[in-house]
Design a protein around this motif. Structure first.
Motif, PDB file in Angstrom:
ATOM      1  N   THR A 132       1.837   7.434   3.459  1.00 42.10           N
ATOM      2  CA  THR A 132       2.836   6.734   2.645  1.00 42.10           C
ATOM      3  C   THR A 132       4.008   6.276   3.493  1.00 42.10           C
ATOM      4  OG1 THR A 132       2.247   8.020   0.693  1.00 42.10           O
ATOM      5  CG2 THR A 132       4.402   6.957   0.676  1.00 42.10           C
ATOM      6  N   TRP A 133       4.603   7.205   4.236  1.00 40.29           N
ATOM      7  CA  TRP A 133       5.812   6.878   4.986  1.00 40.29           C
ATOM      8  C   TRP A 133       5.522   6.025   6.206  1.00 40.29           C
ATOM      9  CZ3 TRP A 133       9.967   6.664   2.477  1.00 40.29           C
ATOM     10  CH2 TRP A 133      10.134   7.473   1.357  1.00 40.29           C
TER      11      TRP A 133
ATOM     12  N   GLU B 178       3.201   3.687   6.260  1.00 37.29           N
ATOM     13  CA  GLU B 178       3.038   2.342   5.702  1.00 37.29           C
ATOM     14  C   GLU B 178       4.385   1.733   5.319  1.00 37.29           C
ATOM     15  OE1 GLU B 178      -1.492   2.539   3.925  1.00 37.29           O
ATOM     16  OE2 GLU B 178       0.166   3.136   2.612  1.00 37.29           O
TER      17      GLU B 178
ATOM     18  N   LYS C 256       1.225   4.253  -2.970  1.00 37.14           N
ATOM     19  CA  LYS C 256       1.125   5.696  -2.723  1.00 37.14           C
ATOM     20  C   LYS C 256       2.401   6.416  -3.156  1.00 37.14           C
ATOM     21  CE  LYS C 256      -2.137   5.552   1.122  1.00 37.14           C
ATOM     22  NZ  LYS C 256      -2.391   4.111   1.118  1.00 37.14           N
ATOM     23  N   LEU C 257       3.557   5.819  -2.882  1.00 40.88           N
ATOM     24  CA  LEU C 257       4.834   6.445  -3.222  1.00 40.88           C
ATOM     25  C   LEU C 257       4.964   6.666  -4.729  1.00 40.88           C
ATOM     26  CD1 LEU C 257       7.561   7.429  -2.073  1.00 40.88           C
ATOM     27  CD2 LEU C 257       8.447   5.115  -2.510  1.00 40.88           C
TER      28      LEU C 257
ATOM     29  N   ASN D  38      -1.693  11.384  -5.835  1.00 48.35           N
ATOM     30  CA  ASN D  38      -2.375  11.698  -4.583  1.00 48.35           C
ATOM     31  C   ASN D  38      -3.874  11.866  -4.837  1.00 48.35           C
ATOM     32  OD1 ASN D  38      -3.409  12.784  -2.238  1.00 48.35           O
ATOM     33  ND2 ASN D  38      -1.781  14.275  -1.971  1.00 48.35           N
TER      34      ASN D  38
ATOM     35  N   SER E  78       0.828  -1.205   0.000  1.00 48.89           N
ATOM     36  CA  SER E  78       0.000   0.000   0.000  1.00 48.89           C
ATOM     37  C   SER E  78       0.865   1.258   0.000  1.00 48.89           C
ATOM     38  CB  SER E  78      -0.921  -0.021   1.216  1.00 48.89           C
ATOM     39  OG  SER E  78      -1.761   1.103   1.226  1.00 48.89           O
ATOM     40  N   GLY E  79       1.936   1.250   0.786  1.00 46.32           N
ATOM     41  CA  GLY E  79       2.855   2.386   0.815  1.00 46.32           C
ATOM     42  C   GLY E  79       3.550   2.597  -0.522  1.00 46.32           C
TER      43      GLY E  79
ATOM     44  N   TRP F 181      -1.225  12.492   2.790  1.00 48.62           N
ATOM     45  CA  TRP F 181      -0.683  11.529   1.821  1.00 48.62           C
ATOM     46  C   TRP F 181       0.736  11.124   2.234  1.00 48.62           C
ATOM     47  CZ3 TRP F 181      -2.812   8.914  -2.177  1.00 48.62           C
ATOM     48  CH2 TRP F 181      -1.960   8.309  -3.096  1.00 48.62           C
TER      49      TRP F 181
END
Length: 182
Positions: free
Chosen positions: A71-72, A74, A40-41, A45, A36-37, A67
């Motif tokens: 992200t971070w 996760e 997002k990375l 967004n 999941s992270g 966001w």
């Protein structure tokens, strides 16, 4: 008749469970949150579309900040779960993230009966929400919060080191500090 013979396999099974039970949870959760992270990375967004759905205090932050936090958390939280470092902290943080995700993304927009709400207990969203998978993650994080990372973890190694270097500390058999007096 004595049941002493039956306790030997159970003791061994419990011993193996202290290693493999939490390790299995940590590996699976680490994989899911890391995926999941990474999405997002490397993705766009889409939190701006949800700006009004975030619960406080996250509703006070911009979509870009939320966001980046998600992200971070996760990515770093999944790595910490994998090696079992700061497991309780990251399990709590990922639980908060998951509750926010349920509230902002997975909870049904409208429901008037428990039967309608129950329709959201699914993986795919057919207009009733889809909170099944995040709810499963919350249930999986709970033992890590309450019992810790288990013996196959850096947390356990650190507590063992602390226990050996600080005689007289009140530790439980797992080697972690006692929360309540005996």
């Amino acid at each position: 008749m004595s049941l002493k013979w039956a306790s030997i396999p159970m003791d061994r099974l419990n011993g193996v469970g202290e290693w493999l039970g939490p390790l299995g949870l940590r590996v699976l959760l680490a994989w899911e949150f890391y995926e999941s992270g990474l999405e997002k990375l490397h993705g766009e967004n889409w939190f701006a579309e949800l700006a009004g759905k975030f619960p406080p205090p996250f509703s006070l932050l911009s979509p870009d900040v939320n966001w980046a936090l998600a992200t971070w958390l996760e990515l770093l939280g999944s790595l910490a779960l994998l090696v079992g470092l700061g497991t309780r902290f990251f399990a709590v943080a990922l639980s908060v993230l998951t509750v926010v995700a349920i509230a902002a993304v997975h909870w049904p927009a409208e429901w008037s009966t428990v039967a309608e709400l129950w329709q959201g207990y699914s993986i795919t969203d057919h207009g009733f929400g889809n909170y099944k998978l995040p709810l499963i993650y919350l249930v999986m994080l709970l033992p890590l919060i309450l019992q810790g990372a288990g013996r196959a973890s850096l947390d356990h190694l650190l507590w063992r080191h602390l226990r050996s270097s600080a005689p007289g500390r009140s530790l439980n058999p797992r080697g972690t500090p006692r929360l309540l007096p005996e």
